[in-house]
Design a protein around this motif. Sequence first.
Motif, mmCIF file in Angstrom:
data_model
loop_
_atom_site.group_PDB
_atom_site.id
_atom_site.type_symbol
_atom_site.label_atom_id
_atom_site.label_comp_id
_atom_site.label_asym_id
_atom_site.label_seq_id
_atom_site.Cartn_x
_atom_site.Cartn_y
_atom_site.Cartn_z
ATOM 1 N N LEU A 12 45.850 3.805 -2.262
ATOM 2 C CA LEU A 12 44.937 2.671 -2.486
ATOM 3 C C LEU A 12 43.790 3.057 -3.410
ATOM 4 C CD1 LEU A 12 44.844 1.142 1.097
ATOM 5 C CD2 LEU A 12 45.850 0.100 -0.960
ATOM 6 N N ARG A 13 43.325 4.289 -3.335
ATOM 7 C CA ARG A 13 42.252 4.735 -4.235
ATOM 8 C C ARG A 13 42.723 4.737 -5.679
ATOM 9 N NH1 ARG A 13 38.964 9.656 -1.359
ATOM 10 N NH2 ARG A 13 37.581 8.308 -0.198
ATOM 11 N N GLY A 16 44.151 -0.065 -5.836
ATOM 12 C CA GLY A 16 43.897 -0.893 -4.671
ATOM 13 C C GLY A 16 44.617 -2.234 -4.678
ATOM 14 N N ARG A 17 45.279 -2.578 -5.786
ATOM 15 C CA ARG A 17 45.983 -3.861 -5.886
ATOM 16 C C ARG A 17 47.481 -3.723 -5.662
ATOM 17 N NH1 ARG A 17 45.210 -6.920 -10.927
ATOM 18 N NH2 ARG A 17 45.942 -8.578 -9.597
ATOM 19 N N ILE A 47 38.001 1.906 5.880
ATOM 20 C CA ILE A 47 37.982 1.210 4.598
ATOM 21 C C ILE A 47 36.923 0.131 4.711
ATOM 22 C CG2 ILE A 47 39.241 -0.295 3.011
ATOM 23 C CD1 ILE A 47 41.797 1.176 3.738
ATOM 24 N N PHE A 50 37.508 -3.716 -0.540
ATOM 25 C CA PHE A 50 38.243 -3.522 -1.784
ATOM 26 C C PHE A 50 37.395 -4.140 -2.877
ATOM 27 C CE2 PHE A 50 41.142 -3.639 1.719
ATOM 28 C CZ PHE A 50 42.024 -2.605 1.458
#
Length: 153
Positions: A12-13, A16-17, A47, A50
């Motif tokens: 995700l880092r 993130g999409r 988390i 986003f």
Amino acid sequence: MDDLDLRLISLLRHDGRRSVSDLAGDLKVSRATVRARMEKLVDTGEILGFTAVLRDDWRDLPIRAVTLVVVDGHNTGPVTRSLSAMTEIRAIHTTNGKWDLVLDIATRDLAAFDDALNRIRLIEGIAGTETNLLLTTRKGPAVSASEFKDAVR
């Protein structure tokens, strides 16, 4: 957090999409597992959210620096409030050791940077500073997606 959570966060880092399906494929688990893990990481506060990092944020403010600050006595509160009012300062971190504060500074050019640095040094309660200009970002949002993919390979 276990190894699966850490690998999920790492993916995700980097992007993130990414779809839950893509993440599940890379992690070799079901989509339901990925979705449940993501919800758990958000619910527990691991988390925080986003976000999108805009190219203009980096292109329009290309002069970046880290300034280390020594605060005189018990003036951290007033100094932090004064620093918080400066738009050039993107983040203020407290730390231990020789330095009391670490500032993340971004400006449009060296003249604006010089002005900001002079105003920082004039704040009552600041006993000393040391500044380092950031030259190249090897890991972080200033790198394009294609450059990042090439660097990871």
